[in-house]
Each structure stands twice: as C-alpha cells, then as structure tokens.
Design an enzyme around this catalytic site. Structure first.
Site, PDB file in Angstrom:
ATOM      1  N   GLY A 110       0.848  -1.204   0.000  1.00 58.39           N
ATOM      2  CA  GLY A 110       0.000   0.000   0.000  1.00 58.39           C
ATOM      3  C   GLY A 110       0.877   1.246   0.000  1.00 58.39           C
ATOM      4  O   GLY A 110       0.675   2.171  -0.803  1.00 58.39           O
ATOM      5  N   HIS A 111       1.881   1.267   0.890  1.00 58.23           N
ATOM      6  CA  HIS A 111       2.809   2.409   0.916  1.00 58.23           C
ATOM      7  C   HIS A 111       3.552   2.537  -0.413  1.00 58.23           C
ATOM      8  O   HIS A 111       3.759   3.637  -0.920  1.00 58.23           O
ATOM      9  CB  HIS A 111       3.871   2.221   2.008  1.00 58.23           C
ATOM     10  CG  HIS A 111       3.344   2.277   3.408  1.00 58.23           C
ATOM     11  ND1 HIS A 111       3.381   1.201   4.255  1.00 58.23           N
ATOM     12  CD2 HIS A 111       2.788   3.294   4.106  1.00 58.23           C
ATOM     13  CE1 HIS A 111       2.868   1.542   5.425  1.00 58.23           C
ATOM     14  NE2 HIS A 111       2.493   2.809   5.367  1.00 58.23           N
TER      15      HIS A 111
ATOM     16  N   GLN B 262      -0.297  11.028  17.971  1.00 55.94           N
ATOM     17  CA  GLN B 262      -1.573  10.586  17.395  1.00 55.94           C
ATOM     18  C   GLN B 262      -2.060   9.278  18.015  1.00 55.94           C
ATOM     19  O   GLN B 262      -3.057   8.714  17.574  1.00 55.94           O
ATOM     20  CB  GLN B 262      -1.478  10.485  15.872  1.00 55.94           C
ATOM     21  CG  GLN B 262      -0.585   9.380  15.328  1.00 55.94           C
ATOM     22  CD  GLN B 262      -0.392   9.502  13.828  1.00 55.94           C
ATOM     23  OE1 GLN B 262       0.298  10.385  13.333  1.00 55.94           O
ATOM     24  NE2 GLN B 262      -1.009   8.602  13.071  1.00 55.94           N
TER      25      GLN B 262
HETATM   26  O1  PAF Z   1      -1.178   7.549   7.788  1.00 55.74           O
HETATM   27  C1  PAF Z   1      -0.170   7.522   8.518  1.00 55.74           C
HETATM   28  O2  PAF Z   1       0.661   6.602   8.435  1.00 55.74           O
HETATM   29  C2  PAF Z   1       0.027   8.614   9.550  1.00 55.74           C
HETATM   30  O3  PAF Z   1      -1.177   9.026  10.107  1.00 55.74           O
HETATM   31  C3  PAF Z   1       0.823   9.827   9.002  1.00 55.74           C
HETATM   32  C4  PAF Z   1       0.067  10.519   7.894  1.00 55.74           C
HETATM   33  C5  PAF Z   1       2.176   9.358   8.495  1.00 55.74           C
HETATM   34  C6  PAF Z   1       1.052  10.849  10.120  1.00 55.74           C
HETATM   35  O4  PAF Z   1       1.775  10.308  11.170  1.00 55.74           O
END
Ligand code: PAF
Length: 281
Positions: free
Chosen positions: A36-37, A61
């Site tokens: 996915g990445h 987060q």
């Molecule tokens: O989607 C993610 O992996 C994270 O929320 C992000 C955008 C890298 C922010 O830490």
C-alpha cells in the site's frame, strides 16, 4: 538515497533543493512499509524531482491505551524498499527531536475530525494534523500523497491545506487490498492466522455493499449497514463503527449527496482495523 534524522538537517537540505529549482514530493508514513505504501511512493515519483519518504511513528496521534509501543518497525527493510522504488531521501527523526519537551502548539481541524475514528480516538487527528504540518514545513514539499485507506485522514489533510493556505498539492491514491481482499495496513501484522481469516469479512461485506450502492443508490443504506454489522459480529469481530456519510464533508447523507463513504472500524482480537468504500454517483 539520503537518510536524514534531524529536523534541522531536513529543512536545510530541503531549502537547498528548493533553491536549485527542484520540486519536492513527500509520502508521510509510520514505516513498516507494505505494498500500500509502495503504491503511494510510485504515485508520487513522477510528480516531483526529489521524493522524500518520512518514517516516523508519531506519538501524539496515539491515545494512552493504544499501540504506540508495539507498533511494528523494520527500518532496514523500509530502506531497501524505498531504494528499490527510487526514493531520494528518507526522513526518519526520533520523537525527542520532533517534539520539544514543552511542545504546546497544535493544529486542530474541528469538523471532519469529529465523526468516525474521531469518536473513539479523540486526540488522533490533532496529532496527525500537527505532525503532517511539521513534515510539510521540514520537507518543503510541493506535493504529498496520502492513501484512501485512511479516507477521513485524507479529507482532514485536504481541508487543513485549504483552510491554512498551505502551498502544497494533496493527492489521494487508491486503497490497496491484499490477495484475500483485506485492506493493506501495518497493523495487519498483529493478526493471528485465524483472526486474519475472520477479518476478511470486513472487506467482503463492504465490497458487496458497494455493489448494491452502485446499483440502487442510498435508499437501502440502513439495511446495508445492518448487514455489514451482522456479518462482522457473526465472524467474531467487535464493531467500533459502521457508518455511511457524505464522502465530501462527512455529514449525514441527504438525498443530494453525490458521494458516499461507507466506513468500518472493527476489532479482531485486540487489533483495530479500518476499511472503507467510496461511491460517487
Ligand atoms: O497515515 C499515517 O501513516 C500517519 O497518520 C501519518 C500521515 C504518516 C502521520 O503520522
């Protein structure tokens, strides 16, 4: 491929690239990269001269009882994958250099952050918006790519960029599914073999609801939601939410909605998985 570990060095290098006329692209990640990445990286590659991938498990987060400490990490493998996909630079700072001990400035989006994941993860999107703002400032990126797997996150980032006049283009790339149709996620690593098998119910029930939505519109939406809930619960999952909202503003659906986001968050074992389908009419 350059590897940079400090915010000061990242910003200095980025300003130098900008000064020499290079267009910088960014794919923000928390590492433990999967296909996915890699699809986000491949989407970003032709959009810029210098492609930066950030790898940072952002502590702000994660809520107090979430998986920050056990979040999977494999920096060496991440580097190999980035190299193979022609990434120019990895930015991988430690939390201590990203956040001063007395850090007290936050970026808060106040509307789109409320429903769906915002209900069960109240500080999550504040942490995301803040770190993404910092990453934009540090990398001087003019384009950034996010995945539609995190549809709510992508909408919030786009809103933040619009509302705060950030000079960056946001591209939202398609959600990528594994061969068993489970949405790709670093957190899939936590699932046992039997949990993984059971968790397939999320994508299968969503995809069949997507078919029905395309055929019949939103008139049976409550029935579709109930069907998904029943399927997940019967497979042993614990539901956080199954909701259908307007795909542009995450408000309740109305007869005028021209886009529907049907989104699920559910636990299999202790692993919280999210998935969604987006249907435009
Ligand atoms: O989607 C993610 O992996 C994270 O929320 C992000 C955008 C890298 C922010 O830490």
């Amino acid at each position: 491929m350059k590897i940079i570990n400090t915010p000061e060095e990242m910003q200095r290098q980025a300003l130098e690239w900008r000064k020499s006329g290079k267009k910088i692209g960014l794919v923000p990640t928390m590492g433990f990269l999967h296909d996915g990445h890699m699809s986000l990286i491949d989407r970003a590659r032709p959009e810029c001269d210098i492609l930066i991938v950030s790898i940072f498990v952002n502590p702000t987060q994660f809520g107090p009882n979430e998986d920050l400490d056990k979040y999977p990490r494999d920096f060496k493998r991440d580097c190999e994958q980035c190299e193979a996909h022609k990434v120019d630079c990895i930015f991988a700072p430690a939390p201590e250099v990203m956040y001063a001990p007395d850090h007290s400035t936050w970026v808060v989006e106040e509307k789109l952050s409320r429903p769906l994941c915002g209900k069960s993860r109240p500080i999550h999107f504040r942490g995301v918006a803040t770190v993404v703002t910092k990453l934009f400032n540090l990398t001087q990126a003019e384009v950034a790519v996010f995945g539609r797997k995190d549809a709510q996150q992508a909408l919030i980032i786009k809103r933040m960029v619009r509302d705060l006049n950030m000079p960056i283009e946001i591209i939202v790339a398609p959600l990528v599914r594994d061969t068993d149709l489970v949405a790709m996620s670093s957190r899939n690593r936590y699932l046992s073999e039997s949990e993984r098998k059971s968790a397939q119910v999320i994508s299968r029930s969503l995809l069949s609801a997507e078919d029905e939505l395309r055929r019949n519109g939103i008139k049976d939406i409550e029935e579709l939601i109930l069907k998904i809930k029943t399927a997940i619960t019967s497979a042993g999952g614990r539901i956080d939410y199954v909701e259908a909202l307007d795909g542009y503003n995450l408000e309740p659906l109305t007869g005028k909605s021209s886009s529907v986001l049907l989104a699920v968050a559910a636990y299999f074992g202790t692993t919280r998985l999210i998935d969604n389908v987006l249907v435009d009419f």
